[in-house]
Design an enzyme around this catalytic site. Structure first.
Site, PDB file in Angstrom:
ATOM      1  N   LYS A 152      43.909  67.731  49.196  1.00  0.00           N
ATOM      2  CA  LYS A 152      44.356  69.118  49.343  1.00  0.00           C
ATOM      3  C   LYS A 152      43.157  70.055  49.552  1.00  0.00           C
ATOM      4  O   LYS A 152      43.221  70.979  50.375  1.00  0.00           O
ATOM      5  CB  LYS A 152      45.148  69.560  48.114  1.00  0.00           C
ATOM      6  N   ILE A 153      42.081  69.821  48.810  1.00  0.00           N
ATOM      7  CA  ILE A 153      40.900  70.671  48.964  1.00  0.00           C
ATOM      8  C   ILE A 153      40.284  70.466  50.344  1.00  0.00           C
ATOM      9  O   ILE A 153      39.862  71.431  51.009  1.00  0.00           O
ATOM     10  CB  ILE A 153      39.862  70.371  47.855  1.00  0.00           C
TER      11      ILE A 153
END
Length: 595
Positions: A267-268
């Protein structure tokens, strides 16, 4: 991005021309400690509405240059020539849209609360306590026109000296000056525990933290609490990382940190590549997330109940009103009418004269919570929190002299606005304080109810002995979780000083209902109670985990004990709690481990 703005120090192009402009002369001398010299004030208008701007300008103009002693202010059109810069902007990137960062580093950049406190004491308040941007806290302290850095450091050393004497330390009211977090802790962002890291209210990667928090919140609403905790821990790691996360720093530092699992890692990485997280955007648009989030804002409705309501077809607040037989569109102004609408089992209204009033404080119901939802959803400004605190302690003094208190919760962590108010109270008599405060919680709650300030209770408990073997986290302190409303301001003319301090409602205007928690702690557990009720949630969770895993101890708001023999420790200050646990000091403004 809506509302494009230039990086100029001037805000004249950022707001409509109808806003008032300064009429000051920037050639006047600035404050240098003499009582007859003037502080030049520049206002960044972003994130302030017309009413707030007008009020700030009025207060500055009402303390203009004069021959008498005391606080003297002058509006400035040029931030370069200002001594003080007032802003409600908290994020560095956003502030740079309205103010040159080089100028910000050379000035005292404070919140509007600085103005209020300065007017209250009729002299410039310590700037460091009101630093608008965490990253500029040191520069703000150094450039404060009335309190040079060396004087602040002397004050902090005096605080530390008083704590080391071993006497029970009473908190300063209403402003508490605490020892700042050391650079060692700020560099400890690799630690597994949030209680060993520094987590500012707004971090360099705040947007990423907020995006990940939405993912965690959606899991929590769906009952996936382990998954939600994983995202919560990832957010806490990001909050403590002191640098902007880039492809390089992510690969070098962040990806290897505890709490960054494979899913969060992906996600990052997506955020760094696209500037957003697709799942976050999708969740925010989803009807399910919006409905569950709405339902859980109503007291008495948790994630499980919210899911049930959604599954049977409820979607909006109007649906909730129909489901709970609340009149459509009812709000707090009609609370008494709403509560008086009682019916028999066959649906017939009960005449008001047949309802017995036994003087007990009514418990809050979902129906009442729905009536109050708009008031509860309105953030509480710091000025109102302080007003509530003053009123409550004045009422308590009529019952029992010698009590002292600390405002905890988000207020203590530096939030400009709070969702509720937590006040921890004790007695200054170390020897007899525990006995003195017994029953005070109930007495104070009843008194405030009789005076029309407390209308409902969510929880009211008396004192019971601390149990070191207890497994749940609900402490054994006397507490009252209540619905509170300040009395309306008097219609009689106020003095000039009172008028100058009035940021909130006008005289006679209805005050909003607020959630108020009153916590009474014996002197020997006062500082554990202050820490335990200050938050944030993950900071507290990791504080308990650290105590258990690393020290073989048990920590909660009602005490600090050793597990193998139940030995009770008695901290004499808040910092002493950290010392007993073997932790470096983390000041309250650096305990914002949650987004």
């Amino acid at each position: 991005m809506p509302g494009k703005r230039t990086a100029s120090g001037s805000t004249s192009t950022d707001r409509p021309s109808k806003r008032r402009r300064s009429t000051s002369l920037d050639s006047i001398e600035s404050w240098d400690g003499a009582s007859n010299q003037t502080l030049r004030v520049y206002l960044v208008q972003a994130k302030l509405d017309d009413k707030q701007i007008s009020e700030i300008y009025r207060l500055i103009e009402s303390h203009g240059p004069r021959d008498t002693d005391g606080l003297q202010l002058q509006l400035s059109n040029d931030p370069n020539k200002a001594d003080i810069i007032i802003t409600n902007v908290r994020m560095p990137k956003r502030l740079e849209r309205h103010l040159d960062w080089r100028i910000a580093q050379q000035k005292a950049v404070v919140t509007p609360d600085w103005l209020k406190e300065s007017i209250k004491q009729d002299s410039p308040a310590p700037c460091k306590l009101f630093a608008a941007v965490t990253q500029l806290q040191q520069e703000t302290a150094e450039n404060c026109p009335n309190l040079p850095q060396e004087r602040e450091e002397d004050h902090e050393s005096q605080e530390a000296s008083s704590r080391s004497e071993g006497a029970f330390s009473q908190p300063r009211e209403p402003i508490q000056v605490t020892k700042p977090t050391s650079q060692k802790v700020k560099n400890n962002w690799r630690s597994r525990y949030a209680c060993a890291r520094a987590s500012p209210l707004v971090c360099p990667n705040q947007d990423l933290a907020v995006a990940l928090n939405v993912l965690g919140r959606s899991r929590e609403l769906d009952g996936l609490f382990a998954n939600a905790l994983a995202y919560e821990r990832a957010v806490a790691v990001i909050k403590s990382y002191p640098n902007l996360i880039t492809q390089e720093t992510f690969k070098r530092d962040v990806a290897k940190l505890p709490g960054i699992g494979s899913k969060v890692h992906a996600k990052i990485k997506e955020y760094l590549e696209d500037g957003k997280i697709a799942e976050t955007e999708s969740i925010l648009r989803s009807e399910r997330y919006q409905s569950l989030s709405l339902f859980t804002t109503v007291y008495g409705i948790g994630p499980s109940t919210a899911r049930h309501l959604y599954e049977i077809g409820l979607r909006t607040s109007e649906d909730l009103e129909r489901y709970h037989d609340v009149a459509p569109g009812i709000d707090a102004t009609e609370l008494e009418v709403s509560e008086s609408q009682l019916f028999t089992p066959n649906g017939q209204p009960i005449p008001q004269g047949n309802i017995k009033n036994d003087g007990k404080i009514p418990p809050i119901s979902v129906k009442v919570a729905l009536t109050l939802r708009k008031d509860f959803a309105t953030p509480i400004p710091r000025s109102e929190v302080e007003e509530m605190h003053r009123v409550i302690m004045a009422e308590l003094a009529e019952i029992q002299a010698g009590c002292t208190s600390t405002i905890a919760g988000g207020y203590r962590r530096g939030k400009p606005q709070s969702n509720d108010v937590d006040i921890v109270i004790t007695h200054s008599d170390v020897k007899n304080g525990a006995e003195i405060i017994k029953g005070l919680c109930t007495k104070l709650t009843k008194r405030l109810h009789e005076r029309g300030m407390i209308t409902h209770v969510m929880h009211l408990s008396g004192f019971h002995t601390h149990n070191p073997l207890r497994t749940e986290h609900w402490d054994s302190l006397e507490k009252a979780l209540t619905v509170f409303r300040l009395p309306a301001l008097p219609l009689t003319p106020r003095s000039q000083s009172q008028s100058q301090l009035q940021f909130g409602p006008s005289a006679g205007e209805r005050r909003l209902y607020r959630r108020l928690d009153l916590i009474f702690a014996p002197p020997e557990t006062y500082w554990t109670a202050v820490i335990g009720w200050s938050g944030s949630r993950l900071f507290e969770r990791d504080l308990r985990l650290w105590a258990k895993v690393e020290k073989g101890m048990k920590f909660d708001s009602s005490g600090l004990t050793r597990r193998h023999d139940s030995k009770i420790f008695v901290p004499k200050s808040e910092e002493d709690v950290f010392k007993i646990l073997g932790l470096d000091w983390v000041d309250p403004t650096m305990r914002n481990a949650n987004a």
